[in-house]
Motif scaffolding. Sequence first.
Motif, PDB file in Angstrom:
ATOM      1  N   ASN A 274      20.834  31.464  44.322  1.00 50.97           N
ATOM      2  CA  ASN A 274      21.232  32.738  43.699  1.00 50.97           C
ATOM      3  C   ASN A 274      20.012  33.547  43.283  1.00 50.97           C
ATOM      4  O   ASN A 274      19.988  34.767  43.419  1.00 50.97           O
ATOM      5  CB  ASN A 274      22.092  32.471  42.448  1.00 50.97           C
ATOM      6  CG  ASN A 274      23.570  32.393  42.763  1.00 50.97           C
ATOM      7  OD1 ASN A 274      23.995  32.692  43.882  1.00 50.97           O
ATOM      8  ND2 ASN A 274      24.358  31.976  41.794  1.00 50.97           N
ATOM      9  N   THR A 275      19.000  32.866  42.731  1.00 49.30           N
ATOM     10  CA  THR A 275      17.799  33.580  42.275  1.00 49.30           C
ATOM     11  C   THR A 275      17.065  34.197  43.463  1.00 49.30           C
ATOM     12  O   THR A 275      16.589  35.335  43.402  1.00 49.30           O
ATOM     13  CB  THR A 275      16.882  32.627  41.474  1.00 49.30           C
ATOM     14  OG1 THR A 275      17.654  32.029  40.428  1.00 49.30           O
ATOM     15  CG2 THR A 275      15.696  33.362  40.878  1.00 49.30           C
ATOM     16  N   LEU A 276      17.011  33.443  44.569  1.00 48.25           N
ATOM     17  CA  LEU A 276      16.401  33.966  45.798  1.00 48.25           C
ATOM     18  C   LEU A 276      17.164  35.207  46.272  1.00 48.25           C
ATOM     19  O   LEU A 276      16.564  36.241  46.604  1.00 48.25           O
ATOM     20  CB  LEU A 276      16.431  32.866  46.875  1.00 48.25           C
ATOM     21  CG  LEU A 276      15.959  33.254  48.260  1.00 48.25           C
ATOM     22  CD1 LEU A 276      14.469  33.518  48.276  1.00 48.25           C
ATOM     23  CD2 LEU A 276      16.295  32.143  49.272  1.00 48.25           C
ATOM     24  N   LEU A 277      18.492  35.107  46.281  1.00 47.11           N
ATOM     25  CA  LEU A 277      19.329  36.227  46.717  1.00 47.11           C
ATOM     26  C   LEU A 277      19.125  37.441  45.813  1.00 47.11           C
ATOM     27  O   LEU A 277      18.961  38.576  46.291  1.00 47.11           O
ATOM     28  CB  LEU A 277      20.800  35.779  46.694  1.00 47.11           C
ATOM     29  CG  LEU A 277      21.852  36.792  47.119  1.00 47.11           C
ATOM     30  CD1 LEU A 277      21.666  37.184  48.577  1.00 47.11           C
ATOM     31  CD2 LEU A 277      23.253  36.201  46.921  1.00 47.11           C
ATOM     32  N   ALA A 278      19.096  37.190  44.493  1.00 52.65           N
ATOM     33  CA  ALA A 278      18.898  38.286  43.541  1.00 52.65           C
ATOM     34  C   ALA A 278      17.529  38.935  43.763  1.00 52.65           C
ATOM     35  O   ALA A 278      17.404  40.166  43.710  1.00 52.65           O
ATOM     36  CB  ALA A 278      19.015  37.756  42.105  1.00 52.65           C
ATOM     37  N   GLY A 284      15.177  45.166  47.487  1.00 58.80           N
ATOM     38  CA  GLY A 284      15.651  45.996  48.604  1.00 58.80           C
ATOM     39  C   GLY A 284      15.482  45.330  49.947  1.00 58.80           C
ATOM     40  O   GLY A 284      15.455  45.988  50.991  1.00 58.80           O
ATOM     41  N   ILE A 285      15.374  43.996  49.965  1.00 62.60           N
ATOM     42  CA  ILE A 285      15.145  43.289  51.226  1.00 62.60           C
ATOM     43  C   ILE A 285      16.471  42.907  51.883  1.00 62.60           C
ATOM     44  O   ILE A 285      16.569  42.789  53.084  1.00 62.60           O
ATOM     45  CB  ILE A 285      14.223  42.075  51.003  1.00 62.60           C
ATOM     46  CG1 ILE A 285      12.814  42.590  50.706  1.00 62.60           C
ATOM     47  CG2 ILE A 285      14.206  41.112  52.188  1.00 62.60           C
ATOM     48  CD1 ILE A 285      11.835  41.571  50.244  1.00 62.60           C
ATOM     49  N   GLU A 286      17.518  42.716  51.080  1.00 61.09           N
ATOM     50  CA  GLU A 286      18.828  42.418  51.677  1.00 61.09           C
ATOM     51  C   GLU A 286      19.845  43.486  51.343  1.00 61.09           C
ATOM     52  O   GLU A 286      19.928  43.908  50.195  1.00 61.09           O
ATOM     53  CB  GLU A 286      19.341  41.078  51.186  1.00 61.09           C
ATOM     54  CG  GLU A 286      20.313  40.459  52.170  1.00 61.09           C
ATOM     55  CD  GLU A 286      21.331  39.600  51.456  1.00 61.09           C
ATOM     56  OE1 GLU A 286      21.444  38.438  51.842  1.00 61.09           O
ATOM     57  OE2 GLU A 286      22.007  40.089  50.540  1.00 61.09           O
TER      58      GLU A 286
END
Length: 286
Positions: A274-278, A284-286
């Motif tokens: 989750n931290t990686l996703l956040a 602005g990468i995903e």
Amino acid sequence: MTAATIINGKQISEEIREGIALEVQQLSKQGVRPGLAVVLVGDDPASHVYVRNKEKACHDLGFYSEVHRLPADSSQEEVLALVDKLNKQSSIHGILVQLPLPGHIQEKAVIDAIAVEKDVDGFHPVNVGNLVIGDDSLLPCTPAGVIELIKRTGVEISGKHAVVIGRSNIVGKPVSLLLQRENATVTMCHSRTSNMPEIAKQADILVVAIGRANMIDASYVKPGAVIIDVGMNRLENGKLAGDVDFASVKEISGPITPVPGGVGPMTITMLMKNTLLAAKRLSGIE
Ligand code: NAP
């Protein structure tokens, strides 16, 4: 009947962490390092252990981490002020307030104050609401880990009857929502359920999160069913036990999680995910 497959949550968790570490390396080329802040208030020994484990996971995976250890008599205003500061801090992409908080602090007020996009525990009402309506959200870690473990068994969830025992906000309810999202037909059981063994015995997938050591024995289990035991109960002898009576159930079940070494290791791994996703979303990468 042959012995059930044991679902190795530790190994699965390590495999997922290897993938996360690779992504962290890739991200660093774009100048982004995922950052997790953990806020711990008071002296609860179990909470201190959990927080140390989270700190270690951050270190192992190359995340930036901050742990804020506040005294037990900290005021709610002090905790809220810290959360506000972390909400604005660009090196931090995930904020986790370790629960339980001391009694004089309202947990809801603190969780509601965390920025939705940094709520890596997935407990903020907006993330919970998005989960309910099927919108994109940060998913609560233990329930997300449960779904991942079921998927890794290779058993198709779609069309299956899943029974979830336990309806807490942090485990049972979100697990049932995630199973519905995967197209299972879901039945919920709780402390007022009548005929629980009969209902549980219909399950192709049985998820148990009640906090009652070894309560679910083979009389609750359909032969071949997938068994996910979320329970973590400390016995008088100091050992950890699940909610499922592993020894008897594994004789008739399909794939089954042990305790320890099943769901437990997945929770922190999903927090890191989750931290990686956040971090990616906030950059602005995903
Ligand atoms: P909780 O908030 O105490 O909720 C327990 C749920 O189980 C409630 O819905 C309760 O029903 C139901 N229940 C209790 N006794 C029951 C019984 N005899 N028959 C049927 N249902 C019963 O617990 P939780 O926070 O969800 O945690 C559950 C377990 O998972 C605990 O052992 C906890 O330590 C463990 N856990 C593990 C992890 C992990 O990382 N592995 C994470 C979180 C929790 P009512 O709603 O009717 O009261």
